[in-house]
Design an enzyme around this catalytic site. Structure first.
Site, PDB file in Angstrom:
ATOM      1  N   HIS A   1       0.807  -1.216   0.000  1.00 65.05           N
ATOM      2  CA  HIS A   1       0.000   0.000   0.000  1.00 65.05           C
ATOM      3  C   HIS A   1       0.845   1.273   0.000  1.00 65.05           C
ATOM      4  CE1 HIS A   1      -3.427   2.494  -0.134  1.00 65.05           C
ATOM      5  NE2 HIS A   1      -2.838   3.222   0.791  1.00 65.05           N
TER       6      HIS A   1
ATOM      7  N   TYR B   1       1.402   4.864  -2.646  1.00 70.89           N
ATOM      8  CA  TYR B   1       1.542   6.284  -2.274  1.00 70.89           C
ATOM      9  C   TYR B   1       2.929   6.823  -2.614  1.00 70.89           C
ATOM     10  CZ  TYR B   1      -2.996   6.117   0.005  1.00 70.89           C
ATOM     11  OH  TYR B   1      -4.335   6.011   0.249  1.00 70.89           O
TER      12      TYR B   1
ATOM     13  N   HIS C   1      -9.354   0.059 -11.334  1.00 71.41           N
ATOM     14  CA  HIS C   1      -9.012   1.050 -10.287  1.00 71.41           C
ATOM     15  C   HIS C   1      -7.565   1.511 -10.415  1.00 71.41           C
ATOM     16  CE1 HIS C   1      -8.191   2.775  -6.340  1.00 71.41           C
ATOM     17  NE2 HIS C   1      -7.355   1.797  -6.067  1.00 71.41           N
ATOM     18  N   PHE C   2      -6.649   0.552 -10.551  1.00 68.71           N
ATOM     19  CA  PHE C   2      -5.257   1.038 -10.545  1.00 68.71           C
ATOM     20  C   PHE C   2      -4.804   1.543 -11.912  1.00 68.71           C
ATOM     21  CE2 PHE C   2      -4.245  -3.664 -10.559  1.00 68.71           C
ATOM     22  CZ  PHE C   2      -3.488  -3.724 -11.720  1.00 68.71           C
ATOM     23  N   HIS C   3      -5.622   1.314 -12.949  1.00 67.67           N
ATOM     24  CA  HIS C   3      -5.272   1.996 -14.196  1.00 67.67           C
ATOM     25  C   HIS C   3      -5.767   3.442 -14.192  1.00 67.67           C
ATOM     26  CE1 HIS C   3      -3.906  -1.892 -15.599  1.00 67.67           C
ATOM     27  NE2 HIS C   3      -3.247  -1.228 -16.511  1.00 67.67           N
TER      28      HIS C   3
ATOM     29  N   ARG D   1      -9.724 -10.922 -12.560  1.00 70.24           N
ATOM     30  CA  ARG D   1      -8.504 -10.282 -13.040  1.00 70.24           C
ATOM     31  C   ARG D   1      -7.431 -11.357 -13.193  1.00 70.24           C
ATOM     32  NH1 ARG D   1      -5.621  -7.323  -7.793  1.00 70.24           N
ATOM     33  NH2 ARG D   1      -4.013  -6.985  -9.337  1.00 70.24           N
ATOM     34  N   ARG D   2      -6.303 -10.970 -13.736  1.00 68.09           N
ATOM     35  CA  ARG D   2      -5.118 -11.825 -13.863  1.00 68.09           C
ATOM     36  C   ARG D   2      -5.348 -13.089 -14.681  1.00 68.09           C
ATOM     37  NH1 ARG D   2      -5.510 -11.751  -8.124  1.00 68.09           N
ATOM     38  NH2 ARG D   2      -4.267 -10.134  -7.121  1.00 68.09           N
TER      39      ARG D   2
HETATM   40 FE1  HAS Z   1      -5.889   1.632  -4.447  1.00 73.34          FE
HETATM   41  C1  HAS Z   1      -6.043  -1.800  -4.857  1.00 73.34           C
HETATM   42  C2  HAS Z   1      -7.985   1.426  -1.765  1.00 73.34           C
HETATM   43  C3  HAS Z   1      -5.583   5.049  -3.912  1.00 73.34           C
HETATM   44  C4  HAS Z   1      -3.223   1.725  -6.597  1.00 73.34           C
HETATM   45  N1  HAS Z   1      -4.849   0.228  -5.530  1.00 73.34           N
HETATM   46  C5  HAS Z   1      -5.076  -1.125  -5.575  1.00 73.34           C
HETATM   47  C6  HAS Z   1      -4.114  -1.752  -6.451  1.00 73.34           C
HETATM   48  C7  HAS Z   1      -3.292  -0.757  -6.906  1.00 73.34           C
HETATM   49  C8  HAS Z   1      -3.770   0.482  -6.329  1.00 73.34           C
HETATM   50  C9  HAS Z   1      -2.080  -0.926  -7.808  1.00 73.34           C
HETATM   51  O1  HAS Z   1      -9.070  -0.756   0.081  1.00 73.34           O
HETATM   52  C10 HAS Z   1      -4.088  -3.239  -6.811  1.00 73.34           C
HETATM   53  C11 HAS Z   1      -3.078  -4.020  -6.058  1.00 73.34           C
HETATM   54  C12 HAS Z   1      -3.101  -5.464  -6.510  1.00 73.34           C
HETATM   55  O2  HAS Z   1      -2.424  -5.782  -7.511  1.00 73.34           O
HETATM   56  O3  HAS Z   1      -3.830  -6.258  -5.907  1.00 73.34           O
HETATM   57  N2  HAS Z   1      -6.698   2.991  -3.121  1.00 73.34           N
HETATM   58  C13 HAS Z   1      -7.531   2.702  -2.116  1.00 73.34           C
HETATM   59  C14 HAS Z   1      -7.894   3.925  -1.408  1.00 73.34           C
HETATM   60  C15 HAS Z   1      -7.220   4.953  -2.029  1.00 73.34           C
HETATM   61  C16 HAS Z   1      -6.453   4.347  -3.093  1.00 73.34           C
HETATM   62  C17 HAS Z   1      -8.806   4.051  -0.234  1.00 73.34           C
HETATM   63  N3  HAS Z   1      -4.672   3.103  -5.135  1.00 73.34           N
HETATM   64  C18 HAS Z   1      -4.690   4.431  -4.782  1.00 73.34           C
HETATM   65  C19 HAS Z   1      -3.640   5.142  -5.468  1.00 73.34           C
HETATM   66  C20 HAS Z   1      -2.976   4.199  -6.221  1.00 73.34           C
HETATM   67  C21 HAS Z   1      -3.634   2.926  -5.996  1.00 73.34           C
HETATM   68  C22 HAS Z   1      -3.372   6.624  -5.338  1.00 73.34           C
HETATM   69  C23 HAS Z   1      -1.808   4.330  -7.125  1.00 73.34           C
HETATM   70  C24 HAS Z   1      -1.166   5.412  -7.374  1.00 73.34           C
HETATM   71  N4  HAS Z   1      -6.866   0.114  -3.530  1.00 73.34           N
HETATM   72  C25 HAS Z   1      -7.637   0.239  -2.413  1.00 73.34           C
HETATM   73  C26 HAS Z   1      -8.059  -1.101  -1.970  1.00 73.34           C
HETATM   74  C27 HAS Z   1      -7.496  -2.028  -2.852  1.00 73.34           C
HETATM   75  C28 HAS Z   1      -6.753  -1.234  -3.808  1.00 73.34           C
HETATM   76  C29 HAS Z   1      -8.896  -1.450  -0.829  1.00 73.34           C
HETATM   77  C30 HAS Z   1      -7.622  -3.561  -2.804  1.00 73.34           C
HETATM   78  C31 HAS Z   1      -8.773  -4.015  -3.601  1.00 73.34           C
HETATM   79  C32 HAS Z   1      -8.836  -5.512  -3.687  1.00 73.34           C
HETATM   80  O4  HAS Z   1      -9.917  -6.050  -3.421  1.00 73.34           O
HETATM   81  O5  HAS Z   1      -7.835  -6.180  -4.027  1.00 73.34           O
HETATM   82  C33 HAS Z   1      -7.259   6.422  -1.622  1.00 73.34           C
HETATM   83  O6  HAS Z   1      -5.953   6.899  -1.424  1.00 73.34           O
HETATM   84  C34 HAS Z   1      -7.969   7.292  -2.626  1.00 73.34           C
HETATM   85  C35 HAS Z   1      -8.197   8.695  -2.081  1.00 73.34           C
HETATM   86  C36 HAS Z   1      -8.435   9.687  -3.178  1.00 73.34           C
HETATM   87  C37 HAS Z   1      -9.357  10.652  -3.189  1.00 73.34           C
HETATM   88  C38 HAS Z   1      -9.449  11.599  -4.375  1.00 73.34           C
HETATM   89  C39 HAS Z   1      -8.979  13.034  -4.082  1.00 73.34           C
HETATM   90  C40 HAS Z   1      -8.935  13.835  -5.340  1.00 73.34           C
HETATM   91  C41 HAS Z   1      -7.964  14.721  -5.701  1.00 73.34           C
HETATM   92  C42 HAS Z   1      -8.022  15.374  -7.069  1.00 73.34           C
HETATM   93  C43 HAS Z   1      -8.563  16.772  -7.042  1.00 73.34           C
HETATM   94  C44 HAS Z   1      -8.756  17.243  -8.449  1.00 73.34           C
HETATM   95  C45 HAS Z   1      -8.782  18.532  -8.871  1.00 73.34           C
HETATM   96  C46 HAS Z   1      -8.993  18.807 -10.327  1.00 73.34           C
HETATM   97  C47 HAS Z   1      -8.621  19.684  -7.954  1.00 73.34           C
HETATM   98  C48 HAS Z   1     -10.308  10.843  -2.076  1.00 73.34           C
HETATM   99  C49 HAS Z   1      -6.800  15.043  -4.841  1.00 73.34           C
HETATM  100  C50 HAS Z   1     -10.382  19.352 -10.540  1.00 73.34           C
HETATM  101  C51 HAS Z   1     -10.804  19.121 -11.917  1.00 73.34           C
HETATM  102  C52 HAS Z   1     -12.053  19.041 -12.368  1.00 73.34           C
HETATM  103  C53 HAS Z   1     -12.286  18.846 -13.812  1.00 73.34           C
HETATM  104  C54 HAS Z   1     -13.250  19.092 -11.486  1.00 73.34           C
HETATM  105 CU    CU Z   2      -3.919  -0.082  -0.810  1.00 75.34          CU
END
Ligand code: HAS
Ligand code: CU
Length: 551
Positions: free
Chosen positions: A225, A229, A376-378, A441-442
């Site tokens: 995890h 980040y 999700h991760f793409h 997947r996979r």
């Molecule tokens: Fe994830 C699985 C939960 C973030 C990558 N994640 C994965 C895997 C990868 C990955 C690679 O809880 C697969 C691993 C594998 O091979 O098995 N992930 C989360 C959560 C977050 C999260 C809670 N993941 C990421 C990020 C990654 C990433 C970042 C890569 C860089 N993820 C999971 C969970 C799994 C998981 C489970 C396991 C699932 C399973 O069953 O296997 C949080 O960090 C996300 C929080 C993000 C936000 C969004 C904030 C928005 C922002 C943008 C603002 C935009 C603006 C522009 C200002 C709350 C900061 C405005 C523009 C306009 C046009 C309006």
């Molecule tokens: Cu994670």
């Protein structure tokens, strides 16, 4: 910026070191990208791999090259440049340390890549036991991790030198951010180093007959995890501290940025169980605690969204924009340095929403091990993060090579960004949808089993192949632009933009640089989240697994 040692231009000797990292990173992108295209074609069921090449083999090349090599090399290279630019040129000792780190990592990549290409390590980027790779693959990974520590040490040396020369002052923001990411990485990689050195390597060498699979998975996700980040925080460095300068605005708050990075350091690590919610053998109450901690780490993401919106809105108002979204129109859409990372940023809103779904235990039951997770991760890694990395390289590469991002290349870069977005809407969108229909997947098409089941997935698989082909075109464009900026663009000066924060009359409190405090709290949280479940896992271990050699 406070120190006189800060230079507007990165020293050419430091530039060389960053570029060395980038050459490896972009080579990995080329190789990994080709494999990605092949995967989507195989999954569409309309194409078979020639020469008996296995689906798992190309999937491993893709995951390792994109997820581990491209990211680690790009991030380390970028952070070297960012620290050099903001905390001053690296000393000879720090630069030498950096080169040693680079070569150790590169030798490791060569070892691991060779074994994968020989089909002796088709274990995917997560290398879960009981799949077993050749020992040279594990040793190669060890080299990559150790090399990255040496790289990180070099960055910390320059940061420490700045602190010594500027007592009582908060360090330059970009250097502070780079060092937080490096420290988080070092703490996190202890987990993967432990499973590789004490479990997988001895087991693959035949020194021990069995391996405790749950221990190895737990150590992997302790690392896995914060790994994601480690990819995200350099993108945040661009969003928070570089984009404001590019658009002509200000960083909303220096203190807020530092606080959000500290929160990432504290809460990134004690949350690995959210990848193991469906693993048997872990007490549900500890899964629950780690889910709560996962929701804690969503807070700095929301803080980031708030601060970015504030920067855009305040800039927009200063340009006379009115209304709720008036600022949107005055942003510099013709500037690739802004537009490409912005597409990544906007994608992070649905991407993050997907993450919150995954982290919610009951909903994870629906999506776990389906291709939804790949979707999700793409969006997170392969869009938000990687598009931001591309956006960074469009000004950083010419800055380092003494060239210019020409109008033509700027235009091509914007086209590249939009092509990526369109390709990903198809590919990741279809993956999310197909995952909800239960597609695993996979796995390749041929291994799905029942034809009736597969029928409803087929349109989504074709959409993925279409998206994959569009993305491959996007990769070709990135490579064309990269090679142009590295070797052929006209000579000139390209700016390394570094934003200034509002309200700097009252600088960030020095407590943010109290490493003993933050590392101490991080250690307490890790021990709290992992000690008892770990003892449980070991005490109640079933007989070890004998494993499946992949060669
Ligand atoms: Fe994830 C699985 C939960 C973030 C990558 N994640 C994965 C895997 C990868 C990955 C690679 O809880 C697969 C691993 C594998 O091979 O098995 N992930 C989360 C959560 C977050 C999260 C809670 N993941 C990421 C990020 C990654 C990433 C970042 C890569 C860089 N993820 C999971 C969970 C799994 C998981 C489970 C396991 C699932 C399973 O069953 O296997 C949080 O960090 C996300 C929080 C993000 C936000 C969004 C904030 C928005 C922002 C943008 C603002 C935009 C603006 C522009 C200002 C709350 C900061 C405005 C523009 C306009 C046009 C309006
Ligand atoms: Cu994670």
């Amino acid at each position: 910026m406070t120190s006189t040692s800060v230079k507007i231009k990165v020293d050419p000797r430091d530039a060389l070191l960053t570029m060395a990292h980038f050459y490896v990173a972009f080579t990995a992108l080329a190789l990994g990208g080709l494999m990605g295209l092949l995967q989507t074609l195989v999954r569409s069921g309309k194409f078979e791999l020639p020469l008996g090449i296995g689906y798992y083999e190309i999937l491993t090349v893709h995951g390792v090259m994109m997820g581990l090599v491209l990211t680690t090399f790009f991030i380390m290279g970028f952070q070297f440049a960012a620290v050099s630019r903001t905390a001053g040129t690296h000393s000879i000792a720090a630069r030498r340390t950096g080169w040693i780190g680079f070569w150790v990592m590169t030798i490791g990549v060569a070892m691991a890549a060779t074994m994968i290409l020989l089909n002796k390590a088709s274990v995917l980027y997560t290398f879960y036991a009981p799949l077993q790779a050749h020992w040279i693959f594990y040793l190669g990974l060890t080299f990559v991790v150790v090399g990255s520590w040496i790289d990180g040490a070099a960055q910390i040396m320059t940061y420490a030198k700045w602190r010594k020369n500027n007592p009582g002052k908060p360090s330059p923001l970009l250097s502070f951010m780079a060092v937080i990411n490096t420290v988080m990485w070092i703490v996190a990689t202890l987990g993967v180093a432990a499973t590789v050195l004490f479990q997988l390597l001895p087991w693959s060498l035949g020194w021990v007959p069995t391996v405790n699979v749950l221990v190895s998975r737990t150590l992997f996700w302790y690392f896995g995890h914060p790994l994601v980040y480690f990819w995200l925080l350099p993108a945040y460095m661009c969003w928070y501290a570089i984009i404001p300068k590019i658009i002509g605005g200000k960083i909303f708050s220096d203190t807020l940025v530092r606080l959000s990075f500290i929160l990432y350091l504290l809460f990134s690590i004690p949350v690995g169980f959210h990848h193991q919610l469906m693993d048997p053998g872990i007490d549900p109450s500890w899964k629950f605690i780690q889910v709560i901690l996962t929701f804690m780490v969503i807070i700095p993401a929301l803080m980031t969204a708030f601060a970015l919106f504030a920067t855009f809105e305040r800039y927009g108002r200063s340009k006379g924009a009115t209304g709720l979204f008036g600022w949107f129109k005055v942003l510099p859409w013709g500037d690739a340095r802004f537009t490409v990372p912005f597409i990544g940023m906007a994608s992070f809103i649905p991407a993050g929403a997907g993450g919150i779904i995954n982290a919610s235990n009951q909903m994870d039951e629906v999506v776990h091990n389906t291709i939804w997770v790949t979707g999700h991760f793409h969006l997170t890694a392969a869009t938000s993060v990687v598009l931001t990395f591309f956006g960074i390289s469009y000004w950083l590469v010419p800055h380092l090579t003494g060239r210019k991002l020409t109008k033509a290349m700027n235009k091509l870069a914007i086209i590249q960004g939009w092509i990526w977005f369109i390709g990903m809407v198809f590919m990741s969108g279809a993956m999310h949808a197909e995952g909800l229909l239960g597609a695993p997947r996979r796995s390749a098409f041929s291994t799905y089993g029942g034809a009736k089941q597969a029928a409803e997935w087929i349109p989504f698989q074709i959409a993925q192949a279409v998206g994959g082909s569009i993305l491959f075109l996007g990769i070709i464009l990135v490579l064309v632009i990269f090679i142009n900026l590295a070797f052929f663009a006209p000579k000139g000066d390209e700016e390394f933009p570094v934003g200034e924060a509002e309200g700097m009359e009252s600088p960030a409190p020095m407590v943010f640089e109290n490493w003993k405090l933050w590392l101490g709290i991080a250690a307490v949280l890790i021990l709290f989240a992992y000690t008892i479940p770990f003892i449980d896992i070991i005490k109640n271990a079933p007989p070890g697994s004998i494993g499946y050699k992949t060669w």
